[in-house]
Design an enzyme around this catalytic site. Sequence first.
Site, mmCIF file in Angstrom:
data_model
loop_
_atom_site.group_PDB
_atom_site.id
_atom_site.type_symbol
_atom_site.label_atom_id
_atom_site.label_comp_id
_atom_site.label_asym_id
_atom_site.label_seq_id
_atom_site.Cartn_x
_atom_site.Cartn_y
_atom_site.Cartn_z
ATOM 1 N N LYS A 1 0.811 -1.207 0.000
ATOM 2 C CA LYS A 1 0.000 0.000 0.000
ATOM 3 C C LYS A 1 0.853 1.270 0.000
ATOM 4 O O LYS A 1 0.349 2.352 -0.275
ATOM 5 C CB LYS A 1 -0.971 -0.026 1.166
ATOM 6 C CG LYS A 1 -1.974 -1.158 1.021
ATOM 7 C CD LYS A 1 -3.214 -0.980 1.842
ATOM 8 C CE LYS A 1 -4.242 -2.045 1.496
ATOM 9 N NZ LYS A 1 -3.859 -3.384 2.000
HETATM 10 C C1 LIG Z 1 -4.602 -4.412 1.658
HETATM 11 C C2 LIG Z 1 -3.869 -5.672 1.628
HETATM 12 C C3 LIG Z 1 -4.301 -6.731 0.814
HETATM 13 C C4 LIG Z 1 -5.556 -6.660 -0.009
HETATM 14 O O1 LIG Z 1 -5.441 -5.729 -1.061
HETATM 15 P P1 LIG Z 1 -6.756 -5.195 -1.798
HETATM 16 O O2 LIG Z 1 -6.263 -4.204 -2.787
HETATM 17 O O3 LIG Z 1 -7.625 -4.576 -0.747
HETATM 18 O O4 LIG Z 1 -7.403 -6.378 -2.427
HETATM 19 C C5 LIG Z 1 -3.516 -7.869 0.775
HETATM 20 N N1 LIG Z 1 -2.394 -7.983 1.522
HETATM 21 C C6 LIG Z 1 -1.967 -6.991 2.312
HETATM 22 C C7 LIG Z 1 -0.742 -7.184 3.133
HETATM 23 C C8 LIG Z 1 -2.675 -5.802 2.388
HETATM 24 O O5 LIG Z 1 -2.246 -4.829 3.174
#
Ligand SMILES: *Cc1c(COP(=O)(O)O)cnc(C)c1O
Length: 432
Positions: free
Chosen positions: A107
């Site tokens: 993210k």
């Molecule tokens: C947010 C997150 C996900 C899921 O991603 P999305 O875009 O919401 O599908 C998977 N793994 C981790 C470590 C995350 O922080």
Amino acid sequence: MKFCSTNKKSGLVSFKEALFRGLADDGGLFMPTEIPKLSKDFFNNISSLSFQEISCTVARVFLGDEIPPQTLKQIIDDAINFDAPLVEIDENIKVLELFHGPTLAFKDFGARFMARTISYFREQSDHEVTILVATSGDTGSAVANGFFNIEGIKVVLLYPSQKVSHIQEQQLTTLGGNISALEIEGTFDDCQRMVKEAFADKEITSKITLSSANSINIARLLPQSFYYFSAYSQLKDRSKSLIFSVPSGNFGNLTAGLIAYEMGLPLERFIAATNINDVFPVFLKTGIFNAKASVQTISNAMDVGNPSNLARIIFLYGNPQRIAEKIFSCSFSDAETKNGIKDLYSKTAYIIDPHGAVGYLALREYIDQTHLKSYNGIVLETAHPAKFPEVVEETLYVKIEMPENLKACLEKEKITTKISNDFRELKDFLLG
Ligand SMILES: *Cc1c(COP(=O)(O)O)cnc(C)c1O
């Protein structure tokens, strides 16, 4: 490039407007009105381009008419100042490590890019902007870090009390300064609902310039498509069929992959890997979508019972049959996830985190069903395993080395405001 709503009931907007509004007036999510194909030359030369050069080429398609090329390059160089290496596990399977940013999760890509685009557009006015985010763990810390100390921007994070890991909580609650953390007595779905209610509340939006930074924001989504191209550029043999396995919760990461695909990235199939929060695989199988309350798992950033980006996937492909042509999906329990971590470690000594492990299992399931012999199967490793030491260490009986910045964060004091899952309490906080 103009952006439209997935509900198709409101007008077209610029990137800047989509960025600041988060949601369209009709409640839909913003999408580019068209997704142009990148040139043959770009794909032919891709292995000679750096990650930042690839990212600039992709970003220019969507933002080129609103941000001058030199500025866009600066934004990208500054936001994406870390790599996304493709690690070879065996002849067929690779792991795309998306955890080399400051908060050790993918993210960081979206949050850092978004923070810098907001900062760029804000310089043209002097409104203070409040970023309101619901987080199931990793979004919040990525956003908080991305926006930390950026002038004229306040960040308010909502996270479900006792439903994020200790490390995630420390990362969310220890920055201070322009970052406030609200600890909600409820689930992640409550947090998301409260954020949506705030955006729909005329009294709040007349007094505060609100913007969202969770995965519904188009500025978070677009930069996540960069690393799909970068993964492709790092492949040794690009003639084999390419499969991306994406550990999914709100499906922003997967949607970004679909955008890369629509831009011409030559790939065979996506895999949407979920934990037992399985509304998406059930939707593909039965054609019926039923939102559910989320259930807590060891891959807790994927504990989502009503994935917001489903609206974008339906916008792109229309019906479940067409979606299933592009995306295979399956779900795994916590026990299976732990076995996946163990299995990969015993075969290859690679330590994968619980989210990546769900992706790894889903890839294996797909290969079992399709009997592919030779392929490029890329598992997106969305977080560093050191963020989940309890699970990984109790599963593998090995000690994980903590990265330095994580160690420092664990020693700081947590500062939060605790409120219930009643929207009125959030409203009072925002207006008070
Ligand atoms: C947010 C997150 C996900 C899921 O991603 P999305 O875009 O919401 O599908 C998977 N793994 C981790 C470590 C995350 O922080």
